[in-house]
Design an enzyme around this catalytic site. Structure first.
Site, PDB file in Angstrom:
ATOM      1  N   ASN A   1       0.830  -1.208   0.000  1.00 45.04           N
ATOM      2  CA  ASN A   1       0.000   0.000   0.000  1.00 45.04           C
ATOM      3  C   ASN A   1       0.865   1.259   0.000  1.00 45.04           C
ATOM      4  OD1 ASN A   1      -2.787   1.178   0.279  1.00 45.04           O
ATOM      5  ND2 ASN A   1      -1.813   2.084   2.068  1.00 45.04           N
TER       6      ASN A   1
ATOM      7  N   TYR B   1       6.390   0.307   9.174  1.00 41.67           N
ATOM      8  CA  TYR B   1       5.692   1.557   8.853  1.00 41.67           C
ATOM      9  C   TYR B   1       6.699   2.666   8.553  1.00 41.67           C
ATOM     10  CZ  TYR B   1       3.372   6.012   9.704  1.00 41.67           C
ATOM     11  OH  TYR B   1       2.940   7.315   9.603  1.00 41.67           O
TER      12      TYR B   1
END
Length: 329
Positions: free
Chosen positions: A91, A140
């Site tokens: 993503n 992340y």
């Protein structure tokens, strides 16, 4: 010409859209509404679609007159990124590459990127400086850093100029009370404490009480989401002036401990919030505070809502009126 805001139906994105609208900008929001909310978009043109679809994003540029991009669309849960890193690479990184490719084809050469101070990992200095080494401790942070590097090389190869903004804890809600923070699941401290104040959870956990801090609990930087939105607008103006690419930290300049935040929420809400000590979480640094001196000096950024009571009061105003979040779920 329009400013394209990806992830503009999300928390920080929607507040930035509000800032742009207040400045009479033409705004196009692209969001797949997986995490965002239609009700959070206060104006402009909303295009619902997935940036992982290359043809979709290229079509957005083909059909609209776009001057610049402010890019938020990303997954943001640190814990989930550790348990499912490929979801985050697919993503956060792939979406950004699709976007940059579409910008290159459309000859759009300005992008403001919503990054994270998680790119620094364990801090070398407090407060953290833009020149400190980047060594993320979770996927992340790694995915955001990977996009930062793609931006650097896209500038070199294609002349796509960027401003990267790194920050920690966006907090609060729009002063109008119209939009606020609605994540599912919620992982941010202030809305979690407010959930306890609203009776939606029995208590709030304080992870670790033996850190080398004044009260033993972790110290973090909290910044009002509308001040962040203003910084994104100032970054856009910098690019419009034809200036070089840059990286800026955004922070309060000082941190607040978990106990301090709980006490402020108690004071603002008037509620007796039960705080329970819990074991430390692995990988939680004692203190994370970023320096904003560079953006204050270069772009004249001046946070207006940086008092913790004000931040909490705006959050409480929104959450108390929307205890179950937005109505468009």
């Amino acid at each position: 010409m329009a400013v394209l805001v990806t992830g503009g139906a999300g928390y920080i994105g929607s507040h930035t859209v509000a800032e742009l609208l207040e400045k009479n900008e033409e705004v196009i929001v692209v969001d797949n509404l997986e995490k965002g909310h239609k009700d959070a978009v206060l104006g402009g043109k909303l295009i619902v679609g997935d940036l992982r679809d290359k043809e979709f994003i290229k079509n957005v540029f083909y059909k609209n007159d776009i001057e610049a991009v402010i890019h938020f669309a990303a997954y943001i849960e640190v814990g989930e990124s550790v348990s499912n890193p490929l979801k985050y690479y697919n993503n956060n990184v792939a979406v950004s590459l699709n976007l940059l490719d579409a910008m290159r084809e459309a000859k759009v050469n300005k992008i403001v990127f919503s990054s994270t101070a998680a790119t620094y990992g364990e801090p070398e200095n407090i407060p953290i400086l833009e020149t400190d080494r980047t060594m993320p401790t979770n996927p992340y942070g790694e995915t955001k850093l990977a996009v930062e590097k793609a931006l650097k090389w896209s500038d070199t190869a294609y002349g796509i100029k960027h401003v990267i903004l790194r920050y920690f804890n966006a907090s609060g809600a729009h002063i109008s009370g119209k939009i606020g923070e609605d994540h599912n699941p919620e992982s941010h401290l202030i809305p979690l404490i407010i959930q306890a104040a609203l009776g939606k959870r029995d208590s709030i956990k304080i992870f670790g009480n033996d850190y080398n801090t004044p009260d033993g609990t972790c110290v973090r930087d909290y910044i009002h989401v509308s001040d962040l939105a203003q910084a994104h607008y100032l970054a856009l103006q910098k690019l419009r002036r034809g200036e070089d690419s840059a990286i800026y930290n955004l922070g309060n300049g000082k941190g607040f401990s978990v106990r301090e935040v709980v006490d402020v929420v108690r004071k603002v809400t008037g509620k007796n919030i039960n705080a329970v000590d819990a074991p430390r979480r692995p990988g939680d640094p004692a203190i994370l505070v970023a320096s904003s001196e560079k953006i204050k000096k270069e772009l004249n950024w001046q946070p207006k809502l940086n008092d913790l009571e004000t931040i909490v009061a705006t959050a409480w105003e929104w959450h108390s009126k929307h205890p179950n979040g937005y109505d468009d779920k």
